[in-house]
Write a protein that holds these residues in place. Sequence first.
Motif, PDB file in Angstrom:
ATOM      1  N   TYR A 144       0.324  -0.866  -0.196  1.00  0.00           N
ATOM      2  CA  TYR A 144       0.126   0.244   0.172  1.00  0.00           C
ATOM      3  C   TYR A 144       0.426   1.373  -0.461  1.00  0.00           C
ATOM      4  CZ  TYR A 144      -3.689   3.421   1.593  1.00  0.00           C
ATOM      5  OH  TYR A 144      -5.007   4.252   1.405  1.00  0.00           O
ATOM      6  N   GLN A 145       1.810   1.217   0.431  1.00  0.00           N
ATOM      7  CA  GLN A 145       2.353   2.368   1.087  1.00  0.00           C
ATOM      8  C   GLN A 145       3.656   2.806  -0.304  1.00  0.00           C
ATOM      9  OE1 GLN A 145       1.717   4.948   3.562  1.00  0.00           O
ATOM     10  NE2 GLN A 145       3.281   6.177   2.119  1.00  0.00           N
ATOM     11  N   SER A 146       4.193   1.417  -0.820  1.00  0.00           N
ATOM     12  CA  SER A 146       4.944   2.645  -2.083  1.00  0.00           C
ATOM     13  C   SER A 146       4.250   2.256  -3.385  1.00  0.00           C
ATOM     14  CB  SER A 146       5.793   0.682  -2.565  1.00  0.00           C
ATOM     15  OG  SER A 146       6.001   0.736  -1.482  1.00  0.00           O
ATOM     16  N   VAL A 147       2.767   1.817  -3.461  1.00  0.00           N
ATOM     17  CA  VAL A 147       1.414   2.368  -3.776  1.00  0.00           C
ATOM     18  C   VAL A 147       1.528   3.979  -3.821  1.00  0.00           C
ATOM     19  CG1 VAL A 147      -0.611   2.035  -5.476  1.00  0.00           C
ATOM     20  CG2 VAL A 147       0.502   0.246  -4.769  1.00  0.00           C
ATOM     21  N   ARG A 148       1.548   4.126  -3.320  1.00  0.00           N
ATOM     22  CA  ARG A 148       1.176   6.060  -1.992  1.00  0.00           C
ATOM     23  C   ARG A 148       2.223   6.316  -2.755  1.00  0.00           C
ATOM     24  NH1 ARG A 148      -3.859   7.887  -0.030  1.00  0.00           N
ATOM     25  NH2 ARG A 148      -2.912   9.600   0.365  1.00  0.00           N
ATOM     26  N   ASN A 149       2.924   6.124  -2.396  1.00  0.00           N
ATOM     27  CA  ASN A 149       4.534   6.946  -3.433  1.00  0.00           C
ATOM     28  C   ASN A 149       4.933   7.320  -4.158  1.00  0.00           C
ATOM     29  OD1 ASN A 149       5.337   7.479  -0.605  1.00  0.00           O
ATOM     30  ND2 ASN A 149       6.938   5.181   0.222  1.00  0.00           N
ATOM     31  N   LEU A 150       4.679   6.075  -5.267  1.00  0.00           N
ATOM     32  CA  LEU A 150       4.708   6.062  -6.955  1.00  0.00           C
ATOM     33  C   LEU A 150       3.356   6.837  -7.360  1.00  0.00           C
ATOM     34  CD1 LEU A 150       6.551   4.863  -8.610  1.00  0.00           C
ATOM     35  CD2 LEU A 150       4.647   2.789  -9.072  1.00  0.00           C
ATOM     36  N   MET A 151       2.310   7.271  -6.837  1.00  0.00           N
ATOM     37  CA  MET A 151       0.976   7.846  -7.373  1.00  0.00           C
ATOM     38  C   MET A 151       1.937   9.861  -6.915  1.00  0.00           C
ATOM     39  SD  MET A 151      -1.730   6.496  -8.058  1.00  0.00           S
ATOM     40  CE  MET A 151      -3.252   7.633  -7.791  1.00  0.00           C
ATOM     41  N   HIS A 152       2.349   9.469  -5.472  1.00  0.00           N
ATOM     42  CA  HIS A 152       2.587  10.384  -4.693  1.00  0.00           C
ATOM     43  C   HIS A 152       3.833  11.521  -6.147  1.00  0.00           C
ATOM     44  CE1 HIS A 152       3.546  14.167  -2.606  1.00  0.00           C
ATOM     45  NE2 HIS A 152       4.794  14.500  -2.471  1.00  0.00           N
ATOM     46  N   ARG A 153       5.284  10.310  -6.089  1.00  0.00           N
ATOM     47  CA  ARG A 153       5.649  11.067  -7.594  1.00  0.00           C
ATOM     48  C   ARG A 153       5.707  11.246  -9.151  1.00  0.00           C
ATOM     49  NH1 ARG A 153       8.616   7.545  -4.346  1.00  0.00           N
ATOM     50  NH2 ARG A 153       8.737   5.595  -5.850  1.00  0.00           N
TER      51      ARG A 153
END
Length: 163
Positions: A144-153
């Motif tokens: 979940y956190q990796s997807v959020r970080n990917l989206m944010h970047r």
Amino acid sequence: MAAFSQLYDSHINILFNYGLKLTIDKELLQDCIHDVFVKLYTKRTELGAIDNVRSYLFISLKNKLCDELRKRMYMSDTSIEEVNLPAPTDVEDDYMENEQRKNEFSLIKRLLNQLSPRQREALTLYYIEEKKYEDICEIMNMNYQSVRNLMHRGLSKLRTLAS
């Protein structure tokens, strides 16, 4: 001369279709289209740089058709109410709106192509396919956190590129 011929060939059909929205008189329309190209060719040395050739041709055709229809009405005692034509501004507005959509789509496509494939995939899943983060995690095999970080970047990069 070959470039002018290519210009004519690439725009004749779209101009004819556009003109049919302004008049049902096909002969008049063909004459006006040819007149626009003849004038463009004869006045080519007097014209400055034309940023959008297609828009220039559309506007020139509309003006030529309006002039010819005005002449016909003047010569034949026909009132403007008797000439049942769609309002040219509606056609122009539709054309301009369509051009703006094409430009926006082109910009979005260019910006998305500058993202990494994973960022593009995550943003596409979320915004276009309207998937939830949990679904994106499963599809992309990420936490979940990796997807959020990917989206944010990805969104940060798009904002930077767009400004």
